[in-house]
Enzyme design. Sequence first.
Site, PDB file in Angstrom:
ATOM      1  N   ARG A   1       0.818  -1.219   0.000  1.00 41.12           N
ATOM      2  CA  ARG A   1       0.000   0.000   0.000  1.00 41.12           C
ATOM      3  C   ARG A   1       0.849   1.266   0.000  1.00 41.12           C
ATOM      4  NH1 ARG A   1      -1.857   3.246   3.904  1.00 41.12           N
ATOM      5  NH2 ARG A   1      -1.349   1.799   5.590  1.00 41.12           N
TER       6      ARG A   1
ATOM      7  N   TYR B   1      -9.546  16.150 -20.564  1.00 40.20           N
ATOM      8  CA  TYR B   1     -10.110  14.805 -20.525  1.00 40.20           C
ATOM      9  C   TYR B   1     -11.350  14.815 -19.635  1.00 40.20           C
ATOM     10  CZ  TYR B   1     -10.572  10.040 -18.720  1.00 40.20           C
ATOM     11  OH  TYR B   1     -11.073   8.837 -18.311  1.00 40.20           O
TER      12      TYR B   1
ATOM     13  N   LYS C   1      -2.628   3.794 -20.990  1.00 36.94           N
ATOM     14  CA  LYS C   1      -2.532   4.098 -22.417  1.00 36.94           C
ATOM     15  C   LYS C   1      -1.149   3.707 -22.957  1.00 36.94           C
ATOM     16  CE  LYS C   1      -6.615   6.058 -21.788  1.00 36.94           C
ATOM     17  NZ  LYS C   1      -6.738   6.271 -20.336  1.00 36.94           N
TER      18      LYS C   1
ATOM     19  N   ASP D   1      -0.557  16.819 -17.571  1.00 36.50           N
ATOM     20  CA  ASP D   1      -0.919  15.470 -17.991  1.00 36.50           C
ATOM     21  C   ASP D   1      -0.219  15.225 -19.328  1.00 36.50           C
ATOM     22  OD1 ASP D   1      -2.101  13.197 -19.068  1.00 36.50           O
ATOM     23  OD2 ASP D   1      -4.076  13.633 -18.238  1.00 36.50           O
TER      24      ASP D   1
END
Length: 379
Positions: free
Chosen positions: A47, A101, A198, A173
């Site tokens: 984690r 986006y 992607k 981004d």
Amino acid sequence: MSAERFETLAVHGGEPRPAAGGSVVFPIYQGTVFEAGPDDSAAPYIRLGTNPTQRHLHRRLAALEGAEAAVATSSGMAAITTALHSVLGAGGHLIAAGAFYGGTHQFLAEHAERLGWAFDLVDPEDEESWRKALRPGTKAFLTESITNPLIQVGDLVGAARFAREHGLTSIIDNTFATPVVFRPHAVGFDLVCHSATKALNGHSDIAAGVVTGSSERIERVASVLSAFGCSLDPHAAFLLSRGLKTLALRVRQQNANALAVAEFLAAHEKIAHVRYPGLAAHPDHRRAAELFDGFGSVLSFQPVGGTAAAEALIRALRVPYAASSLGGVESLVTRLAAGGHTGAAAFGPAGLEDDLIRFSAGIEAAEDLVADFAQALGA
């Protein structure tokens, strides 16, 4: 290691020498429990993103973006949201430049106010609009290297400089460009995010995200990431690290294919408009040519005949899949209004038209892609 060419960096950057156990492929450490070291230092924990396979991936990602540090997240949205949470607190204000986006816009529109944040959408090319948006509580400036889905290339150098001059954290981004095409840290951006679902992974088989930056900034991002439980699991980290090895080869082929398709469509009588920065007619072509090594794998366009023509064209195509993602080895095509890209729609009539189609080039032969568009338009 030192590498002058990105292709070499993609294969070897961040890899340990000598390799673990002699293997040239870094192994998957699937375990969740590790013994503490003899100095009582904290033991690795999934984690926290400190499992050995996770750490290996982080070194690789930092090397590719030319950053001090990196963290991998469970999705691209986890990357964006944890980066924002690491900078913005209650009363914080964000300047967001571009037609974003849809997931990013939806997050801000639906959750910013509840979190005590405010944000303003501004033109990615108009510095005066940025100045007008400044407030006493402005903390960060967010943009995209190539906007999704309107395929704009804003004043990225100016954005990084503007943020620095006003004491803001600059966040970009870089999903559409990838570090093959553009490395934002080199022009002054503080945090670089990716949807590694992607192109970084490139095989349409995992969900992942990335944030890179200075060690200090990434430590803050990692703290938020740990609290939200959004770290990437070791097996997905292994797959992403493997995908990075072929990143340069894939992206260069995708860029070449996108340019070939864009040039074909721009010259076709049944196509009304094409958005791709590799075309000389694109308003941001000169800026993209100066900043980028290539023009990206994604273009958007509108056929003559409106929505009905757009839907008929997608049905007639045989090579691309009708799917809404991007950056994989297979070409994809989608009508964006049907996919909920609310970020562009927020810009009104100049934004997201109902007949706008996005094409993500894969690594197929360019000749086959062009021939497929020719037969589909002929139909």
